[in-house]
Design a protein around this motif. Structure first.
Motif, PDB file in Angstrom:
ATOM      1  N   SER A  59       1.065   1.071   1.728  1.00  0.00           N
ATOM      2  CA  SER A  59       1.864   2.257   1.398  1.00  0.00           C
ATOM      3  C   SER A  59       1.136   3.555   1.721  1.00  0.00           C
TER       4      SER A  59
ATOM      5  N   SER B  84       8.787   1.992   1.511  1.00  0.00           N
ATOM      6  CA  SER B  84       9.706   0.915   1.889  1.00  0.00           C
ATOM      7  C   SER B  84       9.802   0.771   3.410  1.00  0.00           C
ATOM      8  N   ASP B  85       9.679   1.884   4.138  1.00  0.00           N
ATOM      9  CA  ASP B  85       9.700   1.847   5.600  1.00  0.00           C
ATOM     10  C   ASP B  85       8.275   1.642   6.098  1.00  0.00           C
TER      11      ASP B  85
ATOM     12  N   SER C 153      12.425 -13.161  -2.265  1.00  0.00           N
ATOM     13  CA  SER C 153      13.151 -11.912  -2.528  1.00  0.00           C
ATOM     14  C   SER C 153      14.155 -12.082  -3.662  1.00  0.00           C
TER      15      SER C 153
ATOM     16  N   TYR D  55       7.092  -2.053  -6.860  1.00  0.00           N
ATOM     17  CA  TYR D  55       6.036  -2.386  -5.906  1.00  0.00           C
ATOM     18  C   TYR D  55       6.246  -3.737  -5.237  1.00  0.00           C
TER      19      TYR D  55
ATOM     20  N   GLY E 246       7.838  -4.133  -2.553  1.00  0.00           N
ATOM     21  CA  GLY E 246       9.227  -4.188  -2.100  1.00  0.00           C
ATOM     22  C   GLY E 246      10.175  -3.876  -3.235  1.00  0.00           C
ATOM     23  N   THR E 247      10.826  -2.709  -3.183  1.00  0.00           N
ATOM     24  CA  THR E 247      11.760  -2.322  -4.242  1.00  0.00           C
ATOM     25  C   THR E 247      12.928  -3.297  -4.330  1.00  0.00           C
TER      26      THR E 247
ATOM     27  N   GLU F  54      15.912  -2.539  -3.953  1.00  0.00           N
ATOM     28  CA  GLU F  54      16.809  -2.221  -2.840  1.00  0.00           C
ATOM     29  C   GLU F  54      16.363  -2.929  -1.566  1.00  0.00           C
ATOM     30  N   VAL F  55      15.056  -2.961  -1.319  1.00  0.00           N
ATOM     31  CA  VAL F  55      14.534  -3.663  -0.145  1.00  0.00           C
ATOM     32  C   VAL F  55      14.806  -5.163  -0.250  1.00  0.00           C
ATOM     33  N   GLN F  56      14.646  -5.711  -1.461  1.00  0.00           N
ATOM     34  CA  GLN F  56      14.929  -7.151  -1.631  1.00  0.00           C
ATOM     35  C   GLN F  56      16.391  -7.456  -1.300  1.00  0.00           C
TER      36      GLN F  56
END
Length: 384
Positions: free
Chosen positions: A131, A137-138, A322, A367, A369-370, A372-374
């Protein structure tokens, strides 16, 4: 599918439970208030072999399966998530990545002491540096650069939100070598904390896991030998993504433990606290809360174990990890909030522990991977 744990797995779970109760519970509130890194507890985890649980004995590890790791993570996280996150990072993000992708020379030099958690009698753990201020996230938007300079790379940039940032001896650093290649121009490097040009920033003042050592790390013209690059040129992004998939099992297990700890406290409290002439466990409003807690926690546990089983069977566990992380982390947040509610006013008081667990739960949605990312990972899989 066999739901019965082996004798060894049961022994690991009991050992982790005993450690958490005997070594972590005392002083956990004070460590949270003073933001004290649990060095003594982490050192004792290393003595138990829990800092390199899944590493082969050839490299100093315990050689255990991922299911045993999930069981141990749950038990430690019930009591102190600041201890368990150190355990998770060293096992999932550092040791696993090195054992899977590092060269033999790198394994013998770095993995062996990391798996043991000790070197020359002193604590020796790692950190995973992905990070950045503008790359969370990106993960493809790396601003940290590693410029090829013949026999070494020159590393410059800043990493933030780094667990074990000040306590780690070794950093796994993700950096951009060739921006024109995008994600294929990213590399992963093994960097030692004491090298010239490495600077540790101030400790973050966090909502939860306050004992955890979270810092920003900056690099100014740090010379990284070519032999410290992990894998082939351009492998860094793949390395990071594959490593994070396993890390999500660890954080899902941490979330499971936080939820389980809060549930056990709420259950015991409901048997003691009286309201309207009877213990509150006899009131249907409380019974339904406890029933929902138990149901969601059991579902989270099965999801964690499924992901762990797939990892042990060398099946692609990206989707399962995930699913486990997003469900377990949201279960942790919901369960801890309800545990505070069941405790009423006492739930708002530090000595009853549930308010700390509620604060600790939140980070599991963020942390590695949020949530939203999952959901992006999950939706990509199911919409193929």
């Amino acid at each position: 599918m066999d739901f019965q744990l082996t004798e060894e797995q049961l022994m690991i779970r009991q050992a982790a439970r005993d450690f958490a109760q005997q070594e972590c519970l005392s002083g956990v509130i004070e460590r949270d208030e003073t933001q004290t890194f649990p060095k003594e507890q982490v050192s004792k985890l290393a003595d138990l072999g829990f800092m390199g649980m899944m590493v082969s004995p050839d490299y100093g590890g315990a050689g255990l399966d991922t299911i045993s790791y999930v069981l141990a993570m749950e038990e430690v996280s019930k009591i102190d998530a600041s201890v368990s996150v150190c355990m998770s990072v060293n096992n999932s993000l550092v040791c696993w990545g090195l054992e899977r992708f590092a060269s033999e020379e790198q394994k013998h030099k770095y993995l062996t002491p990391l798996a043991q958690g000790k070197k020359d009698g002193e604590l020796y753990i790692g950190a995973f540096l992905l990070s950045e201020p503008e790359a969370g996230s990106d993960a493809t938007s790396q601003r940290t650069t590693a410029i090829d300079n013949g026999d070494h790379y020159v590393l410059n940039g800043i990493k933030n939100w780094i667990t074990n940032g000040n306590s780690a001896s070794v950093y796994l650093v993700i950096a951009q070598t060739d921006i024109a290649k995008g994600s294929k121009g990213i590399n992963a490097f093994i960097v030692e904390k004491n090298w010239p040009g490495v600077t540790v920033g101030a400790k973050e003042n966090k909502l939860g896991i306050r004992g955890s050592d979270t810092h920003s790390i900056s690099f100014t013209d740090v010379k990284v030998p070519k032999e410290n690059r992990i894998g082939e040129d351009g492998f860094g992004f793949v390395f990071a993504m594959k490593t994070l998939s396993g890390g999500r099992i660890g954080i899902a297990s941490q979330a499971l433990g936080i939820a389980s700890g809060a549930y056990e406290l709420a259950l015991n409290y409901s048997k003691q606290r009286k309201a309207f002439g009877k213990e509150i466990m006899h009131h249907q409003a409380i019974q339904f809360k406890l029933a929902d807690m138990a149901t969601k926690i059991e579902a989270s546990r099965l999801l964690c174990l499924k992901a762990a089983w797939e990892k042990d069977q060398h099946i692609d566990y990206t989707l399962s990890s995930s699913i486990a992380k997003v469900f377990a982390s949201e279960t942790a947040m919901w369960t801890t909030t309800e545990a505070v509610q069941i405790h009423g006013g006492y739930g708002y008081v530090k000595e009853y522990h549930v308010e700390r667990l509620m604060r600790d739960a939140k980070i599991t949605q963020i942390y590695e991977g949020t949530s939203e990312v999952q959901r992006i990972v999950i939706s990509r899989s199911i919409l193929k």
